[in-house]
Design a protein around this motif. Structure first.
Motif, PDB file in Angstrom:
ATOM      1  N   PRO A  24       0.793  -1.254  -0.034  1.00 17.44           N
ATOM      2  CA  PRO A  24       0.152  -0.019  -0.122  1.00 17.44           C
ATOM      3  C   PRO A  24       0.627   1.332  -0.044  1.00 17.44           C
ATOM      4  CG  PRO A  24      -0.040  -1.051   2.301  1.00 17.44           C
ATOM      5  CD  PRO A  24       0.723  -2.128   1.453  1.00 17.44           C
ATOM      6  N   PHE A  25       0.726   2.029  -1.075  1.00 13.88           N
ATOM      7  CA  PHE A  25       1.387   3.392  -1.260  1.00 13.88           C
ATOM      8  C   PHE A  25       0.266   4.206  -1.221  1.00 13.88           C
ATOM      9  CE2 PHE A  25       3.864   5.795  -4.556  1.00 13.88           C
ATOM     10  CZ  PHE A  25       4.443   6.799  -3.932  1.00 13.88           C
ATOM     11  N   LEU A  26      -0.244   4.957  -0.285  1.00 14.10           N
ATOM     12  CA  LEU A  26      -1.569   5.612  -0.586  1.00 14.10           C
ATOM     13  C   LEU A  26      -1.522   7.236  -0.445  1.00 14.10           C
ATOM     14  CD1 LEU A  26      -3.683   3.163   1.730  1.00 14.10           C
ATOM     15  CD2 LEU A  26      -3.438   2.784  -0.845  1.00 14.10           C
ATOM     16  N   GLY A  27      -0.433   7.534  -0.420  1.00 15.24           N
ATOM     17  CA  GLY A  27      -0.155   9.058  -0.126  1.00 15.24           C
ATOM     18  C   GLY A  27      -0.762   9.774  -1.301  1.00 15.24           C
ATOM     19  N   GLU A  28      -1.314  11.121  -1.370  1.00 16.14           N
ATOM     20  CA  GLU A  28      -1.742  11.971  -2.270  1.00 16.14           C
ATOM     21  C   GLU A  28      -0.738  12.204  -3.142  1.00 16.14           C
ATOM     22  OE1 GLU A  28      -3.390  15.498  -0.692  1.00 16.14           O
ATOM     23  OE2 GLU A  28      -5.058  14.246   0.442  1.00 16.14           O
ATOM     24  N   LYS A  29      -1.216  12.734  -4.431  1.00 21.25           N
ATOM     25  CA  LYS A  29      -0.027  13.183  -5.214  1.00 21.25           C
ATOM     26  C   LYS A  29       0.747  14.187  -4.891  1.00 21.25           C
ATOM     27  CE  LYS A  29      -0.145  15.049 -10.088  1.00 21.25           C
ATOM     28  NZ  LYS A  29       0.598  16.315  -9.833  1.00 21.25           N
ATOM     29  N   ASP A  30       2.131  14.126  -5.164  1.00 18.92           N
ATOM     30  CA  ASP A  30       3.150  14.919  -4.752  1.00 18.92           C
ATOM     31  C   ASP A  30       3.482  15.084  -3.088  1.00 18.92           C
ATOM     32  OD1 ASP A  30       3.267  15.912  -7.466  1.00 18.92           O
ATOM     33  OD2 ASP A  30       1.689  17.553  -6.879  1.00 18.92           O
ATOM     34  N   ALA A  31       3.021  13.940  -2.392  1.00 15.64           N
ATOM     35  CA  ALA A  31       3.147  14.002  -0.865  1.00 15.64           C
ATOM     36  C   ALA A  31       4.587  13.852  -0.439  1.00 15.64           C
ATOM     37  CB  ALA A  31       2.311  12.991  -0.251  1.00 15.64           C
ATOM     38  N   TYR A  32       5.549  13.411  -1.272  1.00 18.62           N
ATOM     39  CA  TYR A  32       6.744  13.020  -1.104  1.00 18.62           C
ATOM     40  C   TYR A  32       7.954  13.502  -1.979  1.00 18.62           C
ATOM     41  CZ  TYR A  32       3.885   9.389   1.504  1.00 18.62           C
ATOM     42  OH  TYR A  32       2.948   8.953   2.355  1.00 18.62           O
ATOM     43  N   PRO A  33       8.934  13.941  -1.456  1.00 17.78           N
ATOM     44  CA  PRO A  33       9.871  14.357  -2.456  1.00 17.78           C
ATOM     45  C   PRO A  33      10.574  13.206  -3.319  1.00 17.78           C
ATOM     46  CG  PRO A  33      10.975  14.037  -0.185  1.00 17.78           C
ATOM     47  CD  PRO A  33       9.530  13.752  -0.169  1.00 17.78           C
ATOM     48  N   PRO A  34      10.954  13.850  -4.379  1.00 15.48           N
ATOM     49  CA  PRO A  34      11.466  12.758  -5.526  1.00 15.48           C
ATOM     50  C   PRO A  34      12.481  11.872  -5.004  1.00 15.48           C
ATOM     51  CG  PRO A  34      12.350  15.069  -5.932  1.00 15.48           C
ATOM     52  CD  PRO A  34      11.228  15.094  -5.009  1.00 15.48           C
ATOM     53  N   PHE A  35      12.737  10.553  -5.389  1.00 19.02           N
ATOM     54  CA  PHE A  35      13.722   9.684  -5.159  1.00 19.02           C
ATOM     55  C   PHE A  35      15.193  10.417  -5.688  1.00 19.02           C
ATOM     56  CE2 PHE A  35      10.428   6.258  -4.977  1.00 19.02           C
ATOM     57  CZ  PHE A  35      10.556   6.044  -3.506  1.00 19.02           C
ATOM     58  N   PRO A  36      16.010  10.434  -4.729  1.00 17.87           N
ATOM     59  CA  PRO A  36      17.187  11.159  -5.323  1.00 17.87           C
ATOM     60  C   PRO A  36      18.179  10.507  -6.382  1.00 17.87           C
ATOM     61  CG  PRO A  36      17.727  10.438  -3.231  1.00 17.87           C
ATOM     62  CD  PRO A  36      16.370  10.171  -3.426  1.00 17.87           C
ATOM     63  N   ASN A  37      19.188  11.149  -6.884  1.00 19.92           N
ATOM     64  CA  ASN A  37      19.998  10.541  -8.052  1.00 19.92           C
ATOM     65  C   ASN A  37      19.371   9.849  -9.031  1.00 19.92           C
ATOM     66  OD1 ASN A  37      22.755  10.034  -8.956  1.00 19.92           O
ATOM     67  ND2 ASN A  37      22.451   7.882  -7.966  1.00 19.92           N
ATOM     68  N   ILE A  65      -0.391  -7.544   2.362  1.00 18.70           N
ATOM     69  CA  ILE A  65       0.971  -8.341   2.304  1.00 18.70           C
ATOM     70  C   ILE A  65       1.907  -7.056   1.932  1.00 18.70           C
ATOM     71  CG2 ILE A  65       2.507  -9.850   0.750  1.00 18.70           C
ATOM     72  CD1 ILE A  65      -0.133 -11.209   0.450  1.00 18.70           C
ATOM     73  N   VAL A  66       3.125  -6.889   2.487  1.00 20.35           N
ATOM     74  CA  VAL A  66       3.940  -5.780   2.122  1.00 20.35           C
ATOM     75  C   VAL A  66       5.344  -6.618   1.771  1.00 20.35           C
ATOM     76  CG1 VAL A  66       5.182  -3.803   3.323  1.00 20.35           C
ATOM     77  CG2 VAL A  66       2.958  -4.208   3.807  1.00 20.35           C
ATOM     78  N   ASP A  72       7.290   3.593  -1.616  1.00 20.30           N
ATOM     79  CA  ASP A  72       6.437   3.387  -2.632  1.00 20.30           C
ATOM     80  C   ASP A  72       5.855   2.150  -2.647  1.00 20.30           C
ATOM     81  OD1 ASP A  72       9.192   2.327  -3.480  1.00 20.30           O
ATOM     82  OD2 ASP A  72       8.475   2.478  -5.678  1.00 20.30           O
ATOM     83  N   HIS A  73       5.995   1.154  -1.559  1.00 16.97           N
ATOM     84  CA  HIS A  73       5.422   0.202  -1.038  1.00 16.97           C
ATOM     85  C   HIS A  73       4.660   0.185   0.079  1.00 16.97           C
ATOM     86  CE1 HIS A  73       7.200  -2.195  -4.790  1.00 16.97           C
ATOM     87  NE2 HIS A  73       7.755  -1.196  -4.516  1.00 16.97           N
TER      88      HIS A  73
END
Length: 253
Positions: A24-37, A65-66, A72-73
């Motif tokens: 479950p990756f349930l956050g709203e759009k744009d909720a987290y920073p981009p993965f770096p590099n 099940i995780v 992102d999971h």
């Protein structure tokens, strides 16, 4: 069974009368920073919104099940929204400790002979990349679901194609296979999950199976688009075998 892609690797799986939520990756759009590099450093994650409400996704849920605890999971929204007494299956004791620390009381480590009611759950191996990147990416797993009234389902998780994936297919002979196929990458280190050639290897190992490619176009480090994979499967003559769902789309088998 009914399999609905929510977004990224998040699935709702109705199987032998039970409702499972996967990764479950349930956050709203744009909720987290981009993965770096990695690509798209100007875009926050997730890149797209959910196709339905969190309440709808988790209603009447039987188990979660995780496959591993990358953002992102398994994200903060999932930790807040899911009922703390829901049955949780995780890959190892380290992940179990973290999930318990988030308040969940009914956490079980997947084994090769786990069960949920009369559904058999088999933990499978995965490698979240190749070579040195594995040290950074950490441990992951997949899972096979089996029941006398259902086709066998193999959810491969965040893995590239390698011998253990082939061995899982040979051992369990799944009729339905879900692969994480966005060819997500950092700027160095190569593929973290399956790209199109990996998916072709899955097809060659299981030419009778239906293969569902998810984990696409939802987080900033994806490199394989649905359109490119569609073109590839057409060229290989396997487009009837490889299903590429849009977010919210579902299949019944």
């Amino acid at each position: 069974m009914k399999i609905q892609l929510i977004r990224n690797a998040t699935l709702v799986v109705q199987y032998a009368g039970k409702k499972f939520l996967i990764d479950p990756f349930l956050g709203e759009k744009d909720a987290y920073p981009p993965f770096p590099n990695s690509l798209r450093q100007d875009q926050n994650n997730p890149l797209v919104g959910l196709p339905t409400s969190v309440d709808h996704i988790i209603s009447n849920l039987d188990a979660v099940i995780v496959t591993h605890l990358h953002l992102d999971h398994w994200d903060d929204t999932a930790k807040e929204a899911l009922p703390k007494d829901i049955k949780m299956f995780v890959q190892n004791e380290e992940d179990a400790a973290e999930v318990r620390n988030a308040g969940f009381q009914n956490v079980e480590v997947l084994q090769e002979n786990s069960a949920f009611g009369d559904i058999r759950l088999v933990k499978t191996k995965g490698e979240h990349g190749r070579g040195e990147i594995l040290q950074l990416a950490g441990h992951v797993c997949g899972v096979v679901l089996k029941h006398p009234s259902e086709k066998t389902l193999y959810i491969a998780g965040d893995t590239v194609w390698y011998e253990a994936v082939g061995e899982a297919i040979e051992t369990h002979k799944p009729e339905i296979i879900v692969v994480n196929g966005g060819d997500n990458q950092f700027l160095q280190g190569g593929s973290l999950v399956m790209g199109k050639e990996d998916i072709y290897q899955v097809y060659k190992a299981a030419p009778e199976a239906k293969i569902i490619s998810v984990h696409m176009e939802a987080v900033n480090h994806w490199t394989l688009s649905r359109e490119e994979l569609n073109i590839f499967t057409d060229e290989k003559g396997i487009s009837s075998n490889v299903l590429i769902p849009k977010d919210g789309e579902s299949y019944t088998f």
